[in-house]
Design a protein around this motif. Structure first.
Motif, PDB file in Angstrom:
ATOM      1  N   LYS A 165     -43.447  27.634  18.696  1.00 30.39           N
ATOM      2  CA  LYS A 165     -43.486  28.386  17.438  1.00 30.39           C
ATOM      3  C   LYS A 165     -43.759  29.849  17.725  1.00 30.39           C
ATOM      4  CE  LYS A 165     -45.758  28.403  12.894  1.00 30.39           C
ATOM      5  NZ  LYS A 165     -46.813  27.787  12.058  1.00 30.39           N
ATOM      6  N   LEU A 166     -43.092  30.717  16.959  1.00 30.98           N
ATOM      7  CA  LEU A 166     -43.301  32.156  17.043  1.00 30.98           C
ATOM      8  C   LEU A 166     -43.681  32.672  15.663  1.00 30.98           C
ATOM      9  CD1 LEU A 166     -40.105  33.133  19.101  1.00 30.98           C
ATOM     10  CD2 LEU A 166     -42.414  32.781  19.989  1.00 30.98           C
ATOM     11  N   VAL A 167     -44.657  33.575  15.606  1.00 27.74           N
ATOM     12  CA  VAL A 167     -45.091  34.144  14.337  1.00 27.74           C
ATOM     13  C   VAL A 167     -45.108  35.664  14.460  1.00 27.74           C
ATOM     14  CG1 VAL A 167     -46.914  34.274  12.611  1.00 27.74           C
ATOM     15  CG2 VAL A 167     -46.476  32.116  13.808  1.00 27.74           C
ATOM     16  N   GLU A 168     -44.239  36.311  13.659  1.00 32.13           N
ATOM     17  CA  GLU A 168     -44.192  37.771  13.664  1.00 32.13           C
ATOM     18  C   GLU A 168     -45.189  38.347  12.664  1.00 32.13           C
ATOM     19  OE1 GLU A 168     -39.707  36.598  14.083  1.00 32.13           O
ATOM     20  OE2 GLU A 168     -41.441  35.959  12.918  1.00 32.13           O
ATOM     21  N   ALA A 169     -45.596  39.574  12.936  1.00 33.84           N
ATOM     22  CA  ALA A 169     -46.472  40.305  12.022  1.00 33.84           C
ATOM     23  C   ALA A 169     -46.270  41.794  12.263  1.00 33.84           C
ATOM     24  CB  ALA A 169     -47.925  39.922  12.250  1.00 33.84           C
ATOM     25  N   GLY A 170     -46.746  42.601  11.321  1.00 37.63           N
ATOM     26  CA  GLY A 170     -46.720  44.045  11.513  1.00 37.63           C
ATOM     27  C   GLY A 170     -45.694  44.789  10.692  1.00 37.63           C
ATOM     28  N   THR A 222     -45.341  27.125  23.481  1.00 39.68           N
ATOM     29  CA  THR A 222     -44.105  27.876  23.673  1.00 39.68           C
ATOM     30  C   THR A 222     -44.092  28.521  25.047  1.00 39.68           C
ATOM     31  OG1 THR A 222     -44.047  28.389  21.298  1.00 39.68           O
ATOM     32  CG2 THR A 222     -42.636  29.697  22.752  1.00 39.68           C
ATOM     33  N   ASN A 223     -43.124  28.159  25.834  1.00 41.74           N
ATOM     34  CA  ASN A 223     -42.964  28.760  27.164  1.00 41.74           C
ATOM     35  C   ASN A 223     -42.202  30.068  27.004  1.00 41.74           C
ATOM     36  OD1 ASN A 223     -42.350  29.491  29.781  1.00 41.74           O
ATOM     37  ND2 ASN A 223     -41.857  27.410  30.433  1.00 41.74           N
ATOM     38  N   ILE A 224     -42.874  31.183  27.262  1.00 42.61           N
ATOM     39  CA  ILE A 224     -42.234  32.496  27.077  1.00 42.61           C
ATOM     40  C   ILE A 224     -41.787  33.091  28.400  1.00 42.61           C
ATOM     41  CG2 ILE A 224     -43.478  32.944  24.940  1.00 42.61           C
ATOM     42  CD1 ILE A 224     -45.257  34.895  26.514  1.00 42.61           C
ATOM     43  N   ALA A 281     -51.231  37.442  28.708  1.00 44.18           N
ATOM     44  CA  ALA A 281     -52.524  36.805  28.466  1.00 44.18           C
ATOM     45  C   ALA A 281     -52.666  36.367  27.014  1.00 44.18           C
ATOM     46  CB  ALA A 281     -53.652  37.754  28.845  1.00 44.18           C
ATOM     47  N   LYS A 282     -52.048  37.122  26.126  1.00 37.38           N
ATOM     48  CA  LYS A 282     -52.116  36.803  24.696  1.00 37.38           C
ATOM     49  C   LYS A 282     -50.886  36.045  24.221  1.00 37.38           C
ATOM     50  CE  LYS A 282     -55.005  40.773  23.451  1.00 37.38           C
ATOM     51  NZ  LYS A 282     -55.129  41.974  22.596  1.00 37.38           N
ATOM     52  N   ASN A 283     -49.933  35.815  25.133  1.00 33.85           N
ATOM     53  CA  ASN A 283     -48.690  35.127  24.742  1.00 33.85           C
ATOM     54  C   ASN A 283     -48.019  35.824  23.569  1.00 33.85           C
ATOM     55  OD1 ASN A 283     -47.974  32.954  26.423  1.00 33.85           O
ATOM     56  ND2 ASN A 283     -47.871  31.550  24.695  1.00 33.85           N
ATOM     57  N   THR A 284     -47.990  37.148  23.618  1.00 32.33           N
ATOM     58  CA  THR A 284     -47.512  37.927  22.481  1.00 32.33           C
ATOM     59  C   THR A 284     -46.505  38.978  22.925  1.00 32.33           C
ATOM     60  OG1 THR A 284     -49.584  37.600  21.281  1.00 32.33           O
ATOM     61  CG2 THR A 284     -48.192  39.415  20.564  1.00 32.33           C
ATOM     62  N   LEU A 285     -45.439  39.097  22.163  1.00 25.85           N
ATOM     63  CA  LEU A 285     -44.396  40.105  22.366  1.00 25.85           C
ATOM     64  C   LEU A 285     -44.588  41.191  21.325  1.00 25.85           C
ATOM     65  CD1 LEU A 285     -41.614  40.580  23.942  1.00 25.85           C
ATOM     66  CD2 LEU A 285     -40.544  39.656  21.862  1.00 25.85           C
ATOM     67  N   TYR A 286     -44.329  42.434  21.705  1.00 21.24           N
ATOM     68  CA  TYR A 286     -44.505  43.561  20.786  1.00 21.24           C
ATOM     69  C   TYR A 286     -43.221  44.378  20.694  1.00 21.24           C
ATOM     70  CZ  TYR A 286     -49.458  42.585  21.524  1.00 21.24           C
ATOM     71  OH  TYR A 286     -50.689  41.971  21.595  1.00 21.24           O
ATOM     72  N   LEU A 287     -43.107  45.110  19.595  1.00 18.60           N
ATOM     73  CA  LEU A 287     -42.056  46.101  19.441  1.00 18.60           C
ATOM     74  C   LEU A 287     -42.690  47.327  18.802  1.00 18.60           C
ATOM     75  CD1 LEU A 287     -39.017  46.655  19.860  1.00 18.60           C
ATOM     76  CD2 LEU A 287     -38.695  46.068  17.432  1.00 18.60           C
ATOM     77  N   GLY A 308     -26.623  31.252  19.408  1.00 20.80           N
ATOM     78  CA  GLY A 308     -26.902  29.975  20.063  1.00 20.80           C
ATOM     79  C   GLY A 308     -27.678  30.121  21.337  1.00 20.80           C
ATOM     80  N   SER A 309     -27.865  31.365  21.792  1.00 19.63           N
ATOM     81  CA  SER A 309     -28.583  31.593  23.041  1.00 19.63           C
ATOM     82  C   SER A 309     -30.093  31.577  22.845  1.00 19.63           C
ATOM     83  CB  SER A 309     -28.171  32.932  23.671  1.00 19.63           C
ATOM     84  OG  SER A 309     -28.465  34.008  22.793  1.00 19.63           O
ATOM     85  N   VAL A 310     -30.552  31.648  21.607  1.00 22.33           N
ATOM     86  CA  VAL A 310     -31.981  31.650  21.305  1.00 22.33           C
ATOM     87  C   VAL A 310     -32.420  30.254  20.906  1.00 22.33           C
ATOM     88  CG1 VAL A 310     -33.766  32.563  19.772  1.00 22.33           C
ATOM     89  CG2 VAL A 310     -31.947  34.063  20.628  1.00 22.33           C
ATOM     90  N   ARG A 311     -33.481  29.745  21.557  1.00 22.39           N
ATOM     91  CA  ARG A 311     -33.921  28.387  21.278  1.00 22.39           C
ATOM     92  C   ARG A 311     -35.087  28.342  20.289  1.00 22.39           C
ATOM     93  NH1 ARG A 311     -37.018  28.953  26.160  1.00 22.39           N
ATOM     94  NH2 ARG A 311     -39.154  28.247  25.813  1.00 22.39           N
ATOM     95  N   VAL A 312     -35.831  29.441  20.170  1.00 22.01           N
ATOM     96  CA  VAL A 312     -36.961  29.494  19.244  1.00 22.01           C
ATOM     97  C   VAL A 312     -36.887  30.804  18.469  1.00 22.01           C
ATOM     98  CG1 VAL A 312     -39.448  29.265  18.935  1.00 22.01           C
ATOM     99  CG2 VAL A 312     -38.358  28.295  20.974  1.00 22.01           C
ATOM    100  N   TRP A 313     -37.002  30.716  17.151  1.00 25.25           N
ATOM    101  CA  TRP A 313     -37.007  31.899  16.282  1.00 25.25           C
ATOM    102  C   TRP A 313     -38.325  31.975  15.536  1.00 25.25           C
ATOM    103  CZ3 TRP A 313     -33.338  35.566  16.358  1.00 25.25           C
ATOM    104  CH2 TRP A 313     -32.049  35.251  16.771  1.00 25.25           C
ATOM    105  N   GLY A 314     -38.753  33.218  15.283  1.00 26.94           N
ATOM    106  CA  GLY A 314     -39.848  33.418  14.356  1.00 26.94           C
ATOM    107  C   GLY A 314     -39.322  33.443  12.936  1.00 26.94           C
ATOM    108  N   GLN A 315     -40.228  33.579  11.974  1.00 24.05           N
ATOM    109  CA  GLN A 315     -39.836  33.531  10.565  1.00 24.05           C
ATOM    110  C   GLN A 315     -39.387  34.885  10.036  1.00 24.05           C
ATOM    111  OE1 GLN A 315     -42.881  34.019  11.554  1.00 24.05           O
ATOM    112  NE2 GLN A 315     -43.688  35.590  10.185  1.00 24.05           N
ATOM    113  N   GLY A 316     -39.659  35.948  10.781  1.00 24.12           N
ATOM    114  CA  GLY A 316     -39.231  37.277  10.380  1.00 24.12           C
ATOM    115  C   GLY A 316     -40.320  38.077   9.694  1.00 24.12           C
ATOM    116  N   THR A 317     -40.240  39.388   9.842  1.00 25.54           N
ATOM    117  CA  THR A 317     -41.144  40.300   9.154  1.00 25.54           C
ATOM    118  C   THR A 317     -40.313  41.479   8.654  1.00 25.54           C
ATOM    119  OG1 THR A 317     -43.228  41.547   9.352  1.00 25.54           O
ATOM    120  CG2 THR A 317     -41.782  41.561  11.274  1.00 25.54           C
ATOM    121  N   LEU A 318     -40.550  41.883   7.402  1.00 23.78           N
ATOM    122  CA  LEU A 318     -39.717  42.881   6.741  1.00 23.78           C
ATOM    123  C   LEU A 318     -40.215  44.292   7.034  1.00 23.78           C
ATOM    124  CD1 LEU A 318     -37.394  43.481   4.752  1.00 23.78           C
ATOM    125  CD2 LEU A 318     -39.086  43.296   2.902  1.00 23.78           C
ATOM    126  N   VAL A 319     -39.272  45.138   7.412  1.00 25.38           N
ATOM    127  CA  VAL A 319     -39.542  46.553   7.643  1.00 25.38           C
ATOM    128  C   VAL A 319     -38.700  47.363   6.661  1.00 25.38           C
ATOM    129  CG1 VAL A 319     -39.297  48.464   9.260  1.00 25.38           C
ATOM    130  CG2 VAL A 319     -40.129  46.248  10.067  1.00 25.38           C
TER     131      VAL A 319
END
Length: 125
Positions: A3-8, A28-30, A74-80, A110-121
């Motif tokens: 599972k992936l959860v976006e925020a921000g 989730t193996n990242i 360490a936090k298993n977190t991706l940023y942008l 089809g190349s992505v196996r796990v998606w987050g739910q999205g965050t609106l900008v």
């Protein structure tokens, strides 16, 4: 369970900055290519930035020099980090984990196996 959860996401004026985060669950193996995507109403989903396990990054031409993708293992977190935002950056942003370690030069559905739910900008002029 993976599972992936976006925020921000949020609303900002043109020229402003936002930092998105994508927290991966413990199941989730990242250790694969991870990417940020965005999609606006009526438009196809586009990949804006990718990061592979070796630290190699790729960016869409439209965001080069303004956006920076990074990962905290360490936090298993991706940023942008998004700077100098423009109204055309307005979209729902999604993070994703690929099936492969290497990030392809272009996004293949089809190349992505796990998606987050999205965050609106939303960027206002």
């Amino acid at each position: 369970q993976e599972k992936l959860v976006e925020a921000g996401g949020g609303s900002v004026q043109a020229g402003g900055s936002l930092r998105l985060s994508c927290a991966a669950s413990r199941g989730t193996n990242i250790n694969y290519c991870m990417s940020w995507f965005r999609q606006s109403p009526g438009k196809e989903r586009e990949r804006v930035a990718s990061l592979d396990p070796d630290g190699i990054t790729t960016y869409a031409d439209s965001v080069k020099g303004r956006f920076t993708i990074s990962k905290d293992g360490a936090k298993n977190t991706l940023y942008l980090q998004m700077n100098s935002l423009k109204p055309e950056d307005s979209a729902t942003y999604y993070c994703g984990v690929d099936w492969d370690r290497a990030c392809g030069r272009t996004y293949i559905p089809g190349s992505v196996r796990v998606w987050g739910q999205g965050t609106l900008v939303t960027v206002s002029s």
